[in-house]
Design a protein around this motif. Structure first.
Motif, PDB file in Angstrom:
ATOM      1  N   VAL A   1       0.853  -1.193   0.000  1.00 30.53           N
ATOM      2  CA  VAL A   1       0.000   0.000   0.000  1.00 30.53           C
ATOM      3  C   VAL A   1       0.887   1.240   0.000  1.00 30.53           C
ATOM      4  O   VAL A   1       1.819   1.344   0.810  1.00 30.53           O
ATOM      5  N   GLU A   2       0.608   2.146  -0.915  1.00 30.39           N
ATOM      6  CA  GLU A   2       1.368   3.392  -1.018  1.00 30.39           C
ATOM      7  C   GLU A   2       0.402   4.565  -1.046  1.00 30.39           C
ATOM      8  O   GLU A   2      -0.428   4.670  -1.947  1.00 30.39           O
TER       9      GLU A   2
ATOM     10  N   GLY B   1      -3.642   0.518  -3.057  1.00 26.64           N
ATOM     11  CA  GLY B   1      -2.999  -0.774  -3.237  1.00 26.64           C
ATOM     12  C   GLY B   1      -2.106  -0.766  -4.450  1.00 26.64           C
ATOM     13  O   GLY B   1      -2.541  -0.392  -5.546  1.00 26.64           O
ATOM     14  N   ARG B   2      -0.857  -1.183  -4.280  1.00 25.54           N
ATOM     15  CA  ARG B   2       0.127  -1.119  -5.370  1.00 25.54           C
ATOM     16  C   ARG B   2       0.767  -2.466  -5.692  1.00 25.54           C
ATOM     17  O   ARG B   2       1.727  -2.518  -6.450  1.00 25.54           O
TER      18      ARG B   2
ATOM     19  N   ALA C   1      -3.943  -4.239   5.855  1.00 25.47           N
ATOM     20  CA  ALA C   1      -3.817  -3.087   4.958  1.00 25.47           C
ATOM     21  C   ALA C   1      -4.851  -2.015   5.242  1.00 25.47           C
ATOM     22  O   ALA C   1      -4.793  -0.928   4.664  1.00 25.47           O
TER      23      ALA C   1
ATOM     24  N   LEU D   1     -10.278  -0.133  -0.132  1.00 26.60           N
ATOM     25  CA  LEU D   1      -8.899   0.264  -0.420  1.00 26.60           C
ATOM     26  C   LEU D   1      -8.731   0.415  -1.931  1.00 26.60           C
ATOM     27  O   LEU D   1      -8.788  -0.590  -2.665  1.00 26.60           O
TER      28      LEU D   1
ATOM     29  N   LEU E   1      -7.693  -2.350  -4.776  1.00 29.04           N
ATOM     30  CA  LEU E   1      -7.883  -3.719  -4.281  1.00 29.04           C
ATOM     31  C   LEU E   1      -9.300  -4.199  -4.567  1.00 29.04           C
ATOM     32  O   LEU E   1     -10.279  -3.608  -4.099  1.00 29.04           O
TER      33      LEU E   1
END
Length: 490
Positions: A156-157, A161-162, A211, A344, A347
């Motif tokens: 997570v950035e 979500g990455r 997360a 999120l 995601l």
């Protein structure tokens, strides 16, 4: 887009294929081998193939009734209206559903369904047929496949979500992505008795919790009523009761009629509790009597069950089978909208890992494969759509009370027994509080995970705490969540 799909049951395979066919670069990551998990174990079939006199409206009504009124009506409408298209897609991808001599789909009936609407393959091997066909389609495509790769966490950035963090044979590896689709299944290994395979340790839900994604309805755990009570857990499909088999006590009496007019075809939570109570009273398993169906019919309609029961020493055409309930399906999970989007951004969640709202407090039989196919396709279609505004994300609730270390050190078997006794079919406030205190003690005493088994244990402990907390926070019995003053042993 660069898309990572985590999980290779029907939900993950469907999402990966649709995303790939839409032009995205897709990598499918799976904990075991491609196509393993709960999907190939599914016996009964997939609901939604509407026969004469049936309709999507009737299917929706049955779904909402089974869900004890807590199903999301918009989600249910999506499920039943898109059922025909998703079943046709499975046929096109090579799933050979059972058909009559004139080519019509053979349809079974299961508990709480008002019509025979369950399409099946290989008699009682529907899940295996679906998993095989979809896995073959994925292998024939340009989808990247990473087998035996364990999901450690979501990346997570800045609140987005990455990608994912994996544990593979070579060690930890980060896999970046524009979108992640979780399709990791449920958490049946929380319980001593379960139909789920060993890998069902709630990894996706636990990662989503860490997360900060919203998770809902974890208190709603469905226990399948009829697992063979001899040897390793083996499910005896509800379709057997749909064909006319009955549940009897040690005196040969059909006891389920005492608790519901539909008897053996009442909603699963009702039947499972009736079995648990009767078994506790008589001190022995109840029995599933399918002898009236005859050896030839049983072998033709249920070849897998026929083979396994005979291998374990039972001729079920002559002698009723001993059965017991077991944890089977989690209605709760990562909360999503109708396109599989979580709270999120970036995601998605589909299949059993997700809480779409379709199942409410109790899943209607054979809706799980359908939900996975419908929402797996919808998530893939929504990959490039703008992310909607969502409510603030929530994390696992914590207590202000200090956690007490349990007397006994943590062992997975001890956790599973604790959950079975105190957060299982029949729950009490004292039992839930005892379970919560014990689990919190174990969580504070366990070291940071290093091995795959350590990570699985950490995930199970996190979900055990979340499940017990959710059950304690819902004081009223509804669907699969049943509270009573005194615990009846199961």
């Amino acid at each position: 887009m660069n898309v990572v799909v985590v999980g290779s049951g029907i939900a993950g395979l469907t999402a990966a294929l649709h995303a790939h066919e839409a032009g995205h670069a897709v990598t499918l990551v799976t904990k075991g081998a491609l196509g393993e998990g709960c999907t190939p174990l599914a016996q009964g079939g997939i609901a939604g193939a509407h026969g004469a006199g049936d309709s999507p409206r009737a299917h929706a009504a049955d779904t909402v009734t089974a869900g004890a009124g807590l199903s999301s009506v918009p989600a249910v409408e999506v499920l039943v209206t898109e059922a025909a298209a998703r079943i046709a897609e499975l046929v096109a991808r090579g799933v050979a559903f059972d058909r009559s001599a004139d080519g019509e789909l053979l349809l079974g009936r299961e508990a709480a369904h008002s019509h025979a609407r369950i399409a099946h393959a290989g008699g009682d091997a529907t899940g295996a047929a679906i998993a095989g066909a979809l896995s073959a389609a994925v292998r024939a495509s340009e989808i990247g496949i990473r087998e035996h790769a364990f999901l450690v966490d979501l990346l997570v950035e800045r609140g987005v979500g990455r990608g994912i963090r994996l544990l593979e044979a070579e060690g930890i590896r980060d896999l970046e992505a524009d979108a992640v689709i979780l399709a990791t299944g449920g958490a049946g290994q929380l319980y001593r008795h379960t139909t789920n395979p060993p890998g069902a340790t709630g990894d996706g839900i636990a990662a989503a919790l860490r997360a900060g994604a919203t998770v809902a309805d974890l208190e709603f755990v469905q226990f399948h009523p009829t697992i063979l009570a001899a040897g390793p857990a083996f499910l005896i499909s509800e379709a057997v009761r749909g064909e006319g088999a009955t549940l009897i006590d040690e005196e040969g009496r059909r006891f389920t009629l005492d608790v519901h007019p539909d008897g053996e075809l009442a909603p699963r939570d009702v039947v499972a509790r009736a079995i648990a109570r009767r078994a506790a009273v008589q001190g022995a398993p109840v029995r599933l009597d399918a002898t009236m169906l005859g050896a030839e019919r049983l072998a033709r309609r249920f070849p897998t069950i026929d083979r396994v029961t005979r291998e374990r020493g039972f001729d079920w055409s002559r002698v009723p089978l001993p059965v017991t309930p077991a944890a089977h399906y989690l209605m709760g999970g990562v909360a999503t909208d109708l396109e599989g989007r979580s709270s999120l951004p970036g995601l998605f969640a589909v299949g059993e890992v997700a809480r779409t709202g379709v199942h409410g407090a109790n899943r209607l039989a054979s809706n799980s494969l359908l939900e996975a196919a419908v929402f797996g396709a919808r998530a893939a279609a929504a990959l490039t759509a703008p992310w909607p505004d969502v409510a603030p994300r929530t994390s696992l609730a914590t207590t202000t009370e200090p956690a007490r270390s349990p007397v006994d050190p943590f062992r997975r078997a001890a956790l599973q027994q604790l959950m079975w006794e105190d957060v299982g079919l029949l729950r009490t406030e004292d039992g839930l509080r005892r379970a919560l205190e014990t689990v919190r003690g174990w969580r504070t005493s366990c070291p940071s995970p290093r091995t795959l088994a350590d990570h699985e244990d950490a995930n199970l402990l996190l979900l055990a705490e979340a499940t017990a907390s959710a059950a304690l926070a819902r004081p009223v019995s509804v669907g699969a969540h049943f509270r009573e003053p005194a615990l009846i042993g199961v």
